[in-house]
Design a protein around this motif. Sequence first.
Motif, PDB file in Angstrom:
ATOM      1  N   THR A   2       0.841  -1.191   0.000  1.00 48.63           N
ATOM      2  CA  THR A   2       0.000   0.000   0.000  1.00 48.63           C
ATOM      3  C   THR A   2       0.877   1.241   0.000  1.00 48.63           C
ATOM      4  OG1 THR A   2      -1.760  -1.139   1.200  1.00 48.63           O
ATOM      5  CG2 THR A   2      -1.771   1.266   1.260  1.00 48.63           C
ATOM      6  N   ARG A   3       0.579   2.181  -0.893  1.00 47.16           N
ATOM      7  CA  ARG A   3       1.403   3.385  -1.021  1.00 47.16           C
ATOM      8  C   ARG A   3       0.604   4.594  -0.513  1.00 47.16           C
ATOM      9  NH1 ARG A   3       5.319   3.641  -6.010  1.00 47.16           N
ATOM     10  NH2 ARG A   3       3.565   4.528  -7.169  1.00 47.16           N
ATOM     11  N   VAL A   4       1.237   5.350   0.382  1.00 46.07           N
ATOM     12  CA  VAL A   4       0.579   6.475   1.048  1.00 46.07           C
ATOM     13  C   VAL A   4       1.400   7.741   0.842  1.00 46.07           C
ATOM     14  CG1 VAL A   4      -0.258   7.403   3.244  1.00 46.07           C
ATOM     15  CG2 VAL A   4      -0.354   4.932   2.813  1.00 46.07           C
ATOM     16  N   ASP A   5       0.760   8.787   0.349  1.00 48.02           N
ATOM     17  CA  ASP A   5       1.371  10.109   0.265  1.00 48.02           C
ATOM     18  C   ASP A   5       1.156  10.786   1.620  1.00 48.02           C
ATOM     19  OD1 ASP A   5       2.057  12.765  -0.126  1.00 48.02           O
ATOM     20  OD2 ASP A   5       1.025  12.949  -2.044  1.00 48.02           O
ATOM     21  N   SER A   6       2.233  11.010   2.350  1.00 47.93           N
ATOM     22  CA  SER A   6       2.114  11.511   3.726  1.00 47.93           C
ATOM     23  C   SER A   6       1.922  13.019   3.817  1.00 47.93           C
ATOM     24  CB  SER A   6       3.368  11.128   4.528  1.00 47.93           C
ATOM     25  OG  SER A   6       4.514  11.821   4.035  1.00 47.93           O
ATOM     26  N   HIS A   7       1.898  13.727   2.659  1.00 48.78           N
ATOM     27  CA  HIS A   7       1.834  15.182   2.768  1.00 48.78           C
ATOM     28  C   HIS A   7       1.312  15.815   1.485  1.00 48.78           C
ATOM     29  CE1 HIS A   7       3.374  18.753   5.087  1.00 48.78           C
ATOM     30  NE2 HIS A   7       3.080  19.309   3.919  1.00 48.78           N
ATOM     31  N   GLN A   8       0.074  16.283   1.543  1.00 49.74           N
ATOM     32  CA  GLN A   8      -0.465  17.082   0.446  1.00 49.74           C
ATOM     33  C   GLN A   8      -1.529  18.030   0.994  1.00 49.74           C
ATOM     34  OE1 GLN A   8      -3.890  16.448  -0.683  1.00 49.74           O
ATOM     35  NE2 GLN A   8      -3.912  15.139   1.109  1.00 49.74           N
ATOM     36  N   HIS A   9      -1.909  18.993   0.181  1.00 48.89           N
ATOM     37  CA  HIS A   9      -2.813  20.065   0.610  1.00 48.89           C
ATOM     38  C   HIS A   9      -4.037  20.135  -0.287  1.00 48.89           C
ATOM     39  CE1 HIS A   9       0.377  21.546   3.234  1.00 48.89           C
ATOM     40  NE2 HIS A   9       1.200  21.522   2.192  1.00 48.89           N
ATOM     41  N   LEU A  10      -5.121  20.651   0.277  1.00 50.08           N
ATOM     42  CA  LEU A  10      -6.333  20.941  -0.474  1.00 50.08           C
ATOM     43  C   LEU A  10      -6.802  22.331  -0.081  1.00 50.08           C
ATOM     44  CD1 LEU A  10      -8.221  17.559   0.111  1.00 50.08           C
ATOM     45  CD2 LEU A  10      -6.946  18.210  -1.936  1.00 50.08           C
ATOM     46  N   TRP A  11      -7.399  23.032  -1.030  1.00 52.19           N
ATOM     47  CA  TRP A  11      -7.976  24.336  -0.682  1.00 52.19           C
ATOM     48  C   TRP A  11      -8.971  24.810  -1.731  1.00 52.19           C
ATOM     49  CZ3 TRP A  11      -2.291  24.765  -1.109  1.00 52.19           C
ATOM     50  CH2 TRP A  11      -1.847  25.150  -2.372  1.00 52.19           C
ATOM     51  N   SER A 257      14.788   2.629  -6.116  1.00 51.38           N
ATOM     52  CA  SER A 257      14.611   1.356  -6.829  1.00 51.38           C
ATOM     53  C   SER A 257      15.589   0.280  -6.382  1.00 51.38           C
ATOM     54  CB  SER A 257      14.741   1.576  -8.340  1.00 51.38           C
ATOM     55  OG  SER A 257      16.042   2.058  -8.667  1.00 51.38           O
ATOM     56  N   ARG A 258      16.743   0.676  -5.860  1.00 50.58           N
ATOM     57  CA  ARG A 258      17.726  -0.311  -5.419  1.00 50.58           C
ATOM     58  C   ARG A 258      17.557  -0.712  -3.956  1.00 50.58           C
ATOM     59  NH1 ARG A 258      23.442   1.554  -8.319  1.00 50.58           N
ATOM     60  NH2 ARG A 258      22.650   1.518 -10.470  1.00 50.58           N
ATOM     61  N   TRP A 259      16.579  -0.105  -3.273  1.00 54.06           N
ATOM     62  CA  TRP A 259      16.318  -0.491  -1.893  1.00 54.06           C
ATOM     63  C   TRP A 259      15.697  -1.888  -1.868  1.00 54.06           C
ATOM     64  CZ3 TRP A 259      13.737   4.322   0.848  1.00 54.06           C
ATOM     65  CH2 TRP A 259      14.583   5.434   0.688  1.00 54.06           C
ATOM     66  N   SER A 260      15.768  -2.531  -0.727  1.00 55.41           N
ATOM     67  CA  SER A 260      15.122  -3.834  -0.575  1.00 55.41           C
ATOM     68  C   SER A 260      13.605  -3.655  -0.613  1.00 55.41           C
ATOM     69  CB  SER A 260      15.528  -4.474   0.750  1.00 55.41           C
ATOM     70  OG  SER A 260      14.925  -3.791   1.848  1.00 55.41           O
ATOM     71  N   GLN A 261      12.906  -4.753  -0.823  1.00 55.08           N
ATOM     72  CA  GLN A 261      11.448  -4.699  -0.857  1.00 55.08           C
ATOM     73  C   GLN A 261      10.890  -4.197   0.471  1.00 55.08           C
ATOM     74  OE1 GLN A 261       9.530  -5.210  -3.563  1.00 55.08           O
ATOM     75  NE2 GLN A 261       7.790  -4.510  -2.329  1.00 55.08           N
ATOM     76  N   ALA A 262      11.493  -4.632   1.584  1.00 49.56           N
ATOM     77  CA  ALA A 262      11.025  -4.190   2.902  1.00 49.56           C
ATOM     78  C   ALA A 262      11.252  -2.701   3.091  1.00 49.56           C
ATOM     79  CB  ALA A 262      11.743  -4.978   4.002  1.00 49.56           C
ATOM     80  N   GLU A 263      12.398  -2.189   2.638  1.00 50.39           N
ATOM     81  CA  GLU A 263      12.686  -0.760   2.761  1.00 50.39           C
ATOM     82  C   GLU A 263      11.735   0.060   1.906  1.00 50.39           C
ATOM     83  OE1 GLU A 263      17.501  -0.971   3.672  1.00 50.39           O
ATOM     84  OE2 GLU A 263      16.775  -0.857   1.606  1.00 50.39           O
ATOM     85  N   GLN A 264      11.461  -0.406   0.685  1.00 50.02           N
ATOM     86  CA  GLN A 264      10.531   0.312  -0.180  1.00 50.02           C
ATOM     87  C   GLN A 264       9.120   0.310   0.402  1.00 50.02           C
ATOM     88  OE1 GLN A 264      10.738  -0.058  -4.472  1.00 50.02           O
ATOM     89  NE2 GLN A 264      12.621  -1.235  -4.310  1.00 50.02           N
ATOM     90  N   SER A 265       8.702  -0.821   0.942  1.00 48.79           N
ATOM     91  CA  SER A 265       7.367  -0.915   1.526  1.00 48.79           C
ATOM     92  C   SER A 265       7.215   0.052   2.705  1.00 48.79           C
ATOM     93  CB  SER A 265       7.105  -2.350   1.978  1.00 48.79           C
ATOM     94  OG  SER A 265       5.812  -2.470   2.538  1.00 48.79           O
ATOM     95  N   ALA A 266       8.255   0.155   3.518  1.00 49.35           N
ATOM     96  CA  ALA A 266       8.221   1.075   4.655  1.00 49.35           C
ATOM     97  C   ALA A 266       8.168   2.522   4.172  1.00 49.35           C
ATOM     98  CB  ALA A 266       9.435   0.848   5.549  1.00 49.35           C
ATOM     99  N   PHE A 267       9.033   2.865   3.233  1.00 50.04           N
ATOM    100  CA  PHE A 267       9.114   4.248   2.752  1.00 50.04           C
ATOM    101  C   PHE A 267       7.829   4.685   2.060  1.00 50.04           C
ATOM    102  CE2 PHE A 267       9.995   7.115  -0.842  1.00 50.04           C
ATOM    103  CZ  PHE A 267      10.446   8.218  -0.146  1.00 50.04           C
ATOM    104  N   TRP A 268       7.295   3.847   1.192  1.00 44.76           N
ATOM    105  CA  TRP A 268       6.159   4.242   0.362  1.00 44.76           C
ATOM    106  C   TRP A 268       4.810   4.161   1.076  1.00 44.76           C
ATOM    107  CZ3 TRP A 268       6.576   6.952  -3.891  1.00 44.76           C
ATOM    108  CH2 TRP A 268       7.765   6.899  -4.634  1.00 44.76           C
ATOM    109  N   GLY A 269       4.766   3.608   2.271  1.00 49.26           N
ATOM    110  CA  GLY A 269       3.467   3.557   2.931  1.00 49.26           C
ATOM    111  C   GLY A 269       3.486   3.119   4.381  1.00 49.26           C
ATOM    112  N   GLY A 270       4.319   2.135   4.693  1.00 47.30           N
ATOM    113  CA  GLY A 270       4.292   1.571   6.035  1.00 47.30           C
ATOM    114  C   GLY A 270       4.644   2.558   7.119  1.00 47.30           C
ATOM    115  N   ASN A 271       5.642   3.404   6.867  1.00 53.10           N
ATOM    116  CA  ASN A 271       6.059   4.364   7.889  1.00 53.10           C
ATOM    117  C   ASN A 271       4.994   5.427   8.132  1.00 53.10           C
ATOM    118  OD1 ASN A 271       8.453   2.978   8.123  1.00 53.10           O
ATOM    119  ND2 ASN A 271       9.604   4.352   6.801  1.00 53.10           N
TER     120      ASN A 271
END
Length: 297
Positions: A2-11, A257-271
């Motif tokens: 699951t990929r989550v954008d942790s920062h965006q705005h609406l107005w 792209s060269r990160w491990s699958q676990a690192e990418q999963s954490a960065f793109w959504g898990g964290n």
Amino acid sequence: MTRVDSHQHLWQYDPVEYGWIDPSATALRRDYLHGDLARELDAARIDAAVAVQARQSLAENDFLLAQAEASAGRIAGVVGWVDLQAADVDEVLGRYAARPRFVGVRHVVQGESDPGFLARPAFNRGIERLRAHRLVYDVLIYAAQLPAAIVFVDRHPSQPFVLDHIAKPAIASGRFDQAWARDFREIAKRPHVTCKLSGVVTEVRDAAWSADLIRPYLDLALEAFGPARLMFGSDWPVVRLRTEYGDWVRTLGAITSRWSQAEQSAFWGGNAARAYNLGPSGNSVGSSGRLRGPLGG
């Protein structure tokens, strides 16, 4: 994943309400609502997002929460604003914390003229009340404010903090921001602070930017915080001052792209899901509301 954008705005754009938007920033001088965001998320294959305040008013919270409710789950959380120095701060925090998608609070400290703002007793008393309501605090500062921010987060070792935009270093070709690097490494030593890799391109001082220009800052952010405390963010639509949403996602995709699958999963959504307590899937909402497990893990 699951990929989550942790920062965006609406107005709903209004030149008075959003006076911080410069007249030359024509790309920002229009409405940006949940439907506009959904199109960007779909095109970039991002599943959910966290909406962050752009005005310092309680009306901003109500607006963003209404957008989240109308977004069919795409806006998983809202980081709003509360006057943390007010006498009724506990009551107001409780009212918003009862809303399932309200996950945190932010104050625009980068805009404060008082260099001692983060040391104000009343502000710190308000920060002390966040933990009781299971709310995160987003730290929005310039790089020069990092020393004060380090003292600030040290005052609250059990409060989860999220540092926005890698603390806004001054990025320019031919000169690396060494003062930022020193202080950024120092704040990263605090395990209760996580960091958003967001908004970086808007800090470039040159006429143009490239992945090679910003890469040293991204590399240092990963080195300092590690893959377990660094999260993807766009700062859309502000990022449009330099690039488009999809281009920013592709740039970070190439770098990671060269990160491990676990690192990418954490960065793109898990964290982001963990930092903002969005639940195990990264999508916060069902009929029962946001999952409220322990924060700051």
